[in-house]
Every structure is written in C-alpha cells, then in structure tokens.
Design a protein around this motif. Structure first.
Motif, PDB file in Angstrom:
ATOM      1  N   LEU A 158       0.896  -1.229   0.095  1.00  0.00           N
ATOM      2  CA  LEU A 158      -0.082  -0.027   0.130  1.00  0.00           C
ATOM      3  C   LEU A 158       0.728   1.129   0.052  1.00  0.00           C
ATOM      4  N   ASP A 159       1.776   1.315   0.838  1.00  0.00           N
ATOM      5  CA  ASP A 159       2.863   2.559   1.015  1.00  0.00           C
ATOM      6  C   ASP A 159       3.356   2.793  -0.421  1.00  0.00           C
ATOM      7  N   PRO A 160       4.137   1.767  -1.044  1.00  0.00           N
ATOM      8  CA  PRO A 160       4.711   1.925  -2.108  1.00  0.00           C
ATOM      9  C   PRO A 160       3.839   2.374  -3.224  1.00  0.00           C
ATOM     10  N   LEU A 161       2.552   1.659  -3.354  1.00  0.00           N
ATOM     11  CA  LEU A 161       1.565   2.288  -4.284  1.00  0.00           C
ATOM     12  C   LEU A 161       1.204   3.646  -4.295  1.00  0.00           C
ATOM     13  N   ARG A 162       0.986   4.126  -3.016  1.00  0.00           N
ATOM     14  CA  ARG A 162       0.560   5.466  -2.705  1.00  0.00           C
ATOM     15  C   ARG A 162       1.805   6.585  -2.978  1.00  0.00           C
ATOM     16  N   ARG A 163       3.018   6.023  -2.942  1.00  0.00           N
ATOM     17  CA  ARG A 163       3.981   6.861  -2.949  1.00  0.00           C
ATOM     18  C   ARG A 163       4.145   6.907  -4.842  1.00  0.00           C
ATOM     19  N   ARG A 164       3.908   5.805  -5.469  1.00  0.00           N
ATOM     20  CA  ARG A 164       3.990   5.845  -6.998  1.00  0.00           C
ATOM     21  C   ARG A 164       2.977   6.606  -7.695  1.00  0.00           C
ATOM     22  N   LEU A 165       1.749   6.409  -7.119  1.00  0.00           N
ATOM     23  CA  LEU A 165       0.432   7.221  -7.613  1.00  0.00           C
ATOM     24  C   LEU A 165      -0.226   7.830  -6.589  1.00  0.00           C
ATOM     25  N   PRO A 166       0.255   9.077  -6.108  1.00  0.00           N
ATOM     26  CA  PRO A 166      -0.369   9.662  -4.938  1.00  0.00           C
ATOM     27  C   PRO A 166      -1.686  10.128  -5.427  1.00  0.00           C
ATOM     28  N   GLU A 167      -2.106  10.247  -6.864  1.00  0.00           N
ATOM     29  CA  GLU A 167      -3.588  10.964  -6.815  1.00  0.00           C
ATOM     30  C   GLU A 167      -4.422   9.895  -6.784  1.00  0.00           C
ATOM     31  N   LEU A 168      -3.998   8.523  -6.534  1.00  0.00           N
ATOM     32  CA  LEU A 168      -5.147   7.385  -6.675  1.00  0.00           C
ATOM     33  C   LEU A 168      -5.748   7.444  -5.232  1.00  0.00           C
ATOM     34  N   ARG A 169      -7.145   7.727  -5.332  1.00  0.00           N
ATOM     35  CA  ARG A 169      -8.067   7.704  -3.874  1.00  0.00           C
ATOM     36  C   ARG A 169      -8.147   5.993  -3.621  1.00  0.00           C
ATOM     37  N   ILE A 170      -7.935   5.706  -2.313  1.00  0.00           N
ATOM     38  CA  ILE A 170      -7.797   4.332  -2.022  1.00  0.00           C
ATOM     39  C   ILE A 170      -8.582   4.268  -0.799  1.00  0.00           C
ATOM     40  N   THR A 171      -9.529   3.395  -0.572  1.00  0.00           N
ATOM     41  CA  THR A 171     -10.248   3.109   0.521  1.00  0.00           C
ATOM     42  C   THR A 171      -9.451   1.652   1.079  1.00  0.00           C
ATOM     43  N   MET A 172      -8.951   1.751   2.181  1.00  0.00           N
ATOM     44  CA  MET A 172      -8.448   0.770   2.877  1.00  0.00           C
ATOM     45  C   MET A 172      -9.775   0.071   3.516  1.00  0.00           C
ATOM     46  N   GLU A 173     -10.134  -1.219   3.195  1.00  0.00           N
ATOM     47  CA  GLU A 173     -11.265  -1.704   3.435  1.00  0.00           C
ATOM     48  C   GLU A 173     -11.188  -2.549   4.894  1.00  0.00           C
ATOM     49  N   HIS A 174     -12.439  -2.677   5.758  1.00  0.00           N
ATOM     50  CA  HIS A 174     -12.107  -3.519   6.815  1.00  0.00           C
ATOM     51  C   HIS A 174     -11.099  -3.473   7.586  1.00  0.00           C
ATOM     52  N   VAL A 175     -10.486  -2.262   7.875  1.00  0.00           N
ATOM     53  CA  VAL A 175      -9.282  -2.292   8.578  1.00  0.00           C
ATOM     54  C   VAL A 175      -9.391  -3.022  10.187  1.00  0.00           C
ATOM     55  N   THR A 176      -8.443  -3.856  10.532  1.00  0.00           N
ATOM     56  CA  THR A 176      -8.605  -4.748  11.535  1.00  0.00           C
ATOM     57  C   THR A 176      -7.230  -4.278  12.615  1.00  0.00           C
ATOM     58  N   THR A 177      -6.443  -3.478  12.285  1.00  0.00           N
ATOM     59  CA  THR A 177      -5.243  -3.348  13.304  1.00  0.00           C
ATOM     60  C   THR A 177      -5.115  -1.726  13.539  1.00  0.00           C
ATOM     61  N   LYS A 178      -4.253  -1.709  14.684  1.00  0.00           N
ATOM     62  CA  LYS A 178      -3.954  -0.301  15.132  1.00  0.00           C
ATOM     63  C   LYS A 178      -2.619   0.115  14.023  1.00  0.00           C
ATOM     64  N   ASP A 179      -2.139  -0.540  13.350  1.00  0.00           N
ATOM     65  CA  ASP A 179      -1.374  -0.271  12.160  1.00  0.00           C
ATOM     66  C   ASP A 179      -1.957   0.383  11.066  1.00  0.00           C
ATOM     67  N   GLY A 180      -3.049  -0.271  11.056  1.00  0.00           N
ATOM     68  CA  GLY A 180      -3.897   0.327   9.732  1.00  0.00           C
ATOM     69  C   GLY A 180      -4.647   1.686  10.016  1.00  0.00           C
ATOM     70  N   VAL A 181      -5.216   1.708  11.506  1.00  0.00           N
ATOM     71  CA  VAL A 181      -5.596   2.800  11.691  1.00  0.00           C
ATOM     72  C   VAL A 181      -4.987   4.203  11.783  1.00  0.00           C
ATOM     73  N   ASP A 182      -3.574   3.749  12.286  1.00  0.00           N
ATOM     74  CA  ASP A 182      -2.565   4.705  12.183  1.00  0.00           C
ATOM     75  C   ASP A 182      -2.105   5.238  10.998  1.00  0.00           C
ATOM     76  N   TYR A 183      -1.746   4.205  10.154  1.00  0.00           N
ATOM     77  CA  TYR A 183      -1.428   4.514   9.004  1.00  0.00           C
ATOM     78  C   TYR A 183      -2.624   5.411   7.962  1.00  0.00           C
ATOM     79  N   ILE A 184      -3.891   5.248   8.195  1.00  0.00           N
ATOM     80  CA  ILE A 184      -4.632   6.175   7.597  1.00  0.00           C
ATOM     81  C   ILE A 184      -4.780   7.283   8.230  1.00  0.00           C
TER      82      ILE A 184
END
Ligand code: NCD
Ligand code: ZN
Length: 346
Positions: A158-184
């Motif tokens: 996810l992070d490499p994809l967002r760096r490569r295509l920062p204009e892409l809007r991404i929904t990270m679905e069904h987040v299950t971790t604190k890592d996911g929450v913090d990243y978003i």
C-alpha cells in the motif's frame, strides 16, 4: 439517551451474493440502508461493466417493492482489466469503485492481482479520473503470519503504491489493526478506511478460546484486543477518515461449520442494533451518524441521504433470530455476545 434520529445510513462494503442467497439476504440491508457498495467476488467475478450492469439488474429485481435502495457497483480488478471499460463504467455512473483482491487473500479471490505491474495501467487511469480503489489489505505470502498480513501489506504494497500514484484515491477496507488505523490517520490525502461492525466487537479470543467458533471467522481475521480498541477509537471519535463497511458476508451453515470453513460474518440484520450498543458503551452515540451516514458519502463524493431513521432503546433486549433461512440454506446471524436494547423504529 433513549432515542436517536440519524440520516439513513449506507454500507460501504457488502456481499450480497447472487440467486437465492441474494434474494434471502438483500432485504435485511435494503430495509435500513439507502446505499451499499456491492462486492464483486461472485463466481465468476464481476469484472466488466457489462457484468456489473447485469448484476445490478439482478439486485434491483430481488429487492422488495416497498424498499428503496441503491446498489453502488464495483468491478473486480484483474490483471486483464481494461482501463477503457473502467473509465466508461465510471463515466456512465454505473461504477463507484474498483476492488483489489490480492490473489488468494479471501473468498473467491483466485482471479485477483498477482503482479501489480500488470494492474498499473488501470490504476493510472483511475487516478486520472478520480475513481476510488477499494483494497483488501492483506498480503498472501505464505511465510507471513495471518495476524501480520495487514501490517505487512501496508508496508510492502500500500505505501509503495501510494508513493508511486499519490493521486489514486484508496479505501483501505475492513481495517483490523492499530497499524491500519494509524497509517490512515497519518496520511495526508487520498486514503480512508472502512471498519466492520464485528471487528468493533470481537477479538481473536472470541474465535479461539473455549472451542473454535466458525461464525466469528472472517477475513481479515479479528486481531488481539489492543487492535480492537484502536478500531473503536477510530470509529467513535468522529474522525472523518473512517466509516462503516459491514463486510456482511453470508455463507450457508454447512460451509462454515466444517473442517475447512469459509470466512465471513453475517451482520446486515443486526448491524445498527450492535453499533448503537457499541457507540453507547463508548459514550459516543452522538457520533454514530458521522460513522454510519456522513463520512462515507463525503469520501465517495456523494450527498448524505436526505431521509432519516430513528433508533430507540427498548426496555427489553432486542431479539434477533439465531439464523435466517435462504433458498440456499440457513445462514447464522452474527452473535455480538452482548444483548443490545437498541432497535430501528418502523
Ligand atoms: C468475504 C466473503 O465471504 O466474500 N469474507 C470475509 O470474511 N470477509 C470476502 C472478504 O471480504 O474478504
Ligand atoms: Zn468483504
């Protein structure tokens, strides 16, 4: 508080299946929810706009006449997906998002993406036209522990994809971790997250302690308590980056209660009752509307629903059936462990 009126909610991640199962489960969503993002992981998957239009027609045909409900269609991203087809679907208003399943990540994901390089032309087109990508955020590398798959996905995909295509809007679905929450939470733009009802309620002990409970098994699998607490904070503090995606995923009981059971919790029938209980526990009932009815439309660029629903707190606990019958067989309803007194009026 014993009554709460909110805008009609939407479900930003829903499995309706097809045929008899679709007819059996759809009314539980359409009686309360105005819209839902419909997952495309049918067999075979919904990969083209022609498939999506036909599936949408089948959903509308299965809907009870007295309900009003708009299915928001998605396309299942494969390495062969045509950028032109995606753009046409988006421009015609049929397609709300494209869904990325890493191949092998979950139910019916065999046709998903193995080599992201092959999906880049579609992702670039989506970035250009502003069409969101919904992501099942887990790696499938066999060496990675199942409880770490979300965190490793963020770091390696996810992070490499967002760096490569920062204009892409991404929904990270069904987040299950604190890592996911913090990243978003820490992202500046173009990233939001959906949270399910059941991940606010169960942790991995509920699946595994005192016997194995197949009806609590879903993907991404529920994590330890510390992660559930992070999800609760994300959902109940009114943070606009987080919204409801139930991931209600019905499977008939024989496919759940067996040696190799399917992943998925069926929550569409009691989601609002469960959520009101959770938000009340967190003293956040005044923020339920943001989570269930406002943040999602804002992210997807849609107006919130004009109609309202009222939740009422009854003196007695609200009873839901243990299982519902569908033309394909019985489907067990998610058991939230607690008894909620909250009911949807009408
Ligand atoms: C979903 C299904 O059954 O289609 N299962 C699940 O556990 N959530 C697939 C998915 O969303 O991962
Ligand atoms: Zn799902």
């Amino acid at each position: 508080m014993t009554s709460l009126t909110i805008r009609r909610p939407d479900d930003w991640h829903l499995h309706l299946r097809d045929g008899a199962m679709l007819a059996g489960v759809l009314p539980y969503t359409s009686r309360h929810f105005a819209r839902a993002i419909i997952m495309p992981n049918l067999v075979p998957p919904v990969v083209t706009t022609v498939d999506a239009r036909a599936y949408r027609d089948r959903i509308l045909a299965a809907m009870p006449e007295s309900h009003s409900f708009e299915p928001l269609m998605t396309l299942y991203l494969t390495e062969g997906t045509s950028p032109d087809d995606v753009e046409e679907g988006a421009k015609s208003g049929l397609i709300t998002a494209v869904k990325l399943y890493p191949a092998g990540a979950t139910t019916n994901s065999q046709s998903g993406v193995r080599n992201f390089e092959n999906a880049m032309p579609v992702l670039e087109r989506m970035a250009r036209i502003g069409l969101p990508l919904c992501v099942h955020g887990e790696v499938t590398t066999p060496e990675v522990d199942i409880f770490d798959r979300e965190a490793v996905f963020i770091e390696t995909v996810l992070d490499p994809l967002r760096r490569r295509l920062p204009e892409l809007r991404i929904t990270m679905e069904h987040v299950t971790t604190k890592d996911g929450v913090d990243y978003i939470d820490q992202s500046e733009t173009n990233l939001a997250g959906s949270i399910t009802t059941h991940h606010l309620i169960i942790n991995r002990n509920n699946i595994l302690v005192g016997g194995i409970r197949p009806h609590y098994y879903c993907l991404p699998v529920a994590k330890r308590e510390y992660h559930r607490q992070a999800l609760r904070r994300a959902a109940t503090t009114g943070n606009p980056k987080f919204f409801l995606g139930t991931d209600s995923a019905p499977h008939v009981d024989p496919l759940k209660e067996c040696a190799c059971g399917c992943a998925g919790c069926f929550t569409s029938i009691n989601t609002l009752s469960c959520l009101a209980h959770v938000f009340e526990e967190e003293q956040a009932l005044d923020r339920l509307e943001a989570f269930a009815s406002l943040n999602g439309p804002a992210w997807y660029g849609l107006a919130p629903n004009a109609e309202k629903i009222t939740l009422v707190k009854r003196d007695a606990p609200v009873e839901f059936p243990t299982r519902v019958e569908t033309g394909d067989g019985p489907v067990t309803v998610f058991d939230p462990i607690f008894k909620s007194h909250w009911d949807v009026e009408g």
